[in-house]
Scaffold this active site. Structure first.
Site, mmCIF file in Angstrom:
data_model
loop_
_atom_site.group_PDB
_atom_site.id
_atom_site.type_symbol
_atom_site.label_atom_id
_atom_site.label_comp_id
_atom_site.label_asym_id
_atom_site.label_seq_id
_atom_site.Cartn_x
_atom_site.Cartn_y
_atom_site.Cartn_z
ATOM 1 N N HIS A 191 35.109 40.963 42.435
ATOM 2 C CA HIS A 191 36.368 41.636 42.787
ATOM 3 C C HIS A 191 36.428 42.003 44.271
ATOM 4 O O HIS A 191 37.450 42.521 44.733
ATOM 5 C CB HIS A 191 36.563 42.895 41.947
ATOM 6 N N ASP A 198 34.147 35.557 33.552
ATOM 7 C CA ASP A 198 34.267 36.999 33.305
ATOM 8 C C ASP A 198 35.589 37.294 32.599
ATOM 9 O O ASP A 198 36.572 36.582 32.773
ATOM 10 C CB ASP A 198 34.203 37.740 34.640
ATOM 11 N N HIS A 240 37.489 39.688 33.307
ATOM 12 C CA HIS A 240 38.414 40.136 34.345
ATOM 13 C C HIS A 240 38.577 39.031 35.385
ATOM 14 O O HIS A 240 37.600 38.417 35.809
ATOM 15 C CB HIS A 240 37.881 41.397 35.024
#
Length: 452
Positions: A110, A149, A151
């Site tokens: 991220h 993942d 996310h």
């Protein structure tokens, strides 16, 4: 033969945690370590364990604009997590091992090009640092990153959105239902790298059948067509059916099957927060798949075949997305790019980024030079709001690895002009073509330069 081995690095980062009870803590790997030793994995002749090493501050600067400087955003744990990927990357390229798995934390996918703080538990993008290192140190050109993942890997996407030599594929839980709220099928890359970004937002509840459909019908054929020299798996494990932060239904066996089919050169641990019920089984299964060892007996105690059944509607939805993305990939060279991105000198976009961990709100304005001879340099104006603290404004210029001479010269002129302006506190230059990074602090009137 050592070149048939699988390299492992295990780094639980005992001295780094967001908080003692935070989901992203050292216990994520301790149960895995117990499981691996209990099963005798480290005694297998196919396994070779490496000690981690530190990435350098320049390795980070080559990839990120850390505000106000690298030392403000990284700890030793971050440098070791990133450095572990570099250690395994060197060993793979040098032929010491066939593949590897960096079981490290903190995670990183991220973390975007600009880093004002920690978001999604990430400050430094381990895989992105590795990509830039491999290109600079070993001359690797084409690299594929497949993110599994739950996310969306928005940081990795952001860093390589305009890079034609990096294929980024992410399948994840639909961003309308989970952080970070991005990763939709229309996000296909910038004008110089169109369709080199592919996102598959899966509906909550998706299980192994749809997972394998995406892998077999999209991931594998696109990666094969791209012909990368290195394949990296951002091995997030929060798609597991027991994960407390996701709503998916993947099993450890499916993760192993995916690894066996993809044959990544390197897997790098990302998310996964079912510390006892998922990670020990998934990590074990991935290791065995990488080492070409039978993993058929790896199964969670509460799972039985047929426990989860896909609905026909969900399968049909996933099939439609795959068909749409395959069409985008197949027609990427036929797209009328000026019609999509415009005919101006720059392609511009405005982004609002929220740092959920550090509660920072970033407003970012990005401009990409529409160059016919290279991917074009990138200009970023960013403003980070930190609640009661004064906002921090930066101006950053990034010259791509494949830059032409004209873009390089123009970008340096822009950097020098920015140093004289009053609209920001810090100015950055990231010249990947010469491996030179510069940072100018206007308040102190000082400039720092690092070179690889």
């Amino acid at each position: 033969m050592i070149n048939k081995k699988t390299g492992l690095i295990f780094f639980p980062a005992f001295d780094w945690a967001i908080s003692p009870t935070h989901p992203e803590r050292e216990e994520r790997l301790l149960y895995t370590r117990d499981q691996i030793f209990e099963e005798g994995v480290m005694d297998l002749p196919q396994i070779h364990e490496y000690a981690p090493r530190l990435a350098s501050l320049h390795d980070i600067s080559r990839t990120h604009f850390c505000v106000p400087m690298v030392q403000s955003q990284v700890t030793e744990a971050h440098l070791i997590a990133a450095g572990s990927t570099l250690q395994l990357g060197d060993s793979i390229v040098n032929g010491e091992i066939r593949n590897g798995f960096a079981m490290v934390r903190p995670p990183g996918h991220h973390a975007m090009r600009v880093v004002h703080g920690n978001r999604g538990f990430c400050s430094i993008n381990n895989e992105a640092v590795l990509v830039e290192y491999l290109r600079r140190r070993h001359g690797i050109k084409k690299i594929a990153i497949v993110d599994s993942d739950a996310h969306h890997g928005d940081g990795t996407q952001d860093i390589f959105y305009h890079d034609p030599d990096v294929l980024f594929i992410s399948f994840h839980q639909d961003g309308r239902t989970i952080f970070p709220g991005t990763g939709f099928t229309h996000e296909l890359g910038g004008p110089g790298a169109y369709a080199k970004t592919l996102n598959v937002p899966l509906p909550p509840g998706t299980g192994d059948e749809a997972f394998m459909y995406v892998v077999d019908n999209l991931v594998l054929p696109v990666v094969k067509d791209f012909q990368p020299e290195i394949i990296i798996n951002s091995a997030g494990q929060d798609n597991h059916y027991t994960d407390p932060l996701g709503s998916m239904r993947f099993t450890a066996r499916a993760y192993a099957d995916f690894t066996k089919k993809l044959q990544p050169h390197l897997a790098v641990l990302e998310g996964g927060y079912a510390i006892e019920t998922a990670l020990p089984y998934i990590n074990l299964a991935i290791i065995l798949a990488l080492a070409d060892v039978d993993y058929s007996n790896v199964m969670e105690p509460d799972y039985w075949p047929g426990r989860f059944k896909e609905s026909p509607e969900r399968i049909a939805q996933v099939q439609r997305m795959v068909e749409q993305l395959l069409e985008s990939w197949a027609n990427k060279d036929k797209v009328d790019l000026p019609n999509v991105f415009g005919n101006d000198k720059y392609y511009q976009r405005k982004k609002f980024i929220y740092y959920d961990t550090d509660y920072i709100e970033e407003e970012q304005f990005e401009k990409v030079r529409m160059c016919p001879d290279c991917p074009g340099y990138i200009i970023i104006k960013s403003r980070g709001e930190r609640g009661y603290r004064a906002p921090i404004r930066i101006y950053a210029v990034s010259i791509p690895f494949q830059a032409c001479h004209a873009c390089q010269s123009e970008a340096y002129d822009i950097y020098e002009q920015a140093k004289k302006q009053k609209e920001c506190e810090y100015v950055y230059m990231q010249d990947k073509s010469t491996d030179t990074c510069m940072y100018y602090d206007k308040v102190k009137g000082q400039e720092w330069v690092t070179e690889g």
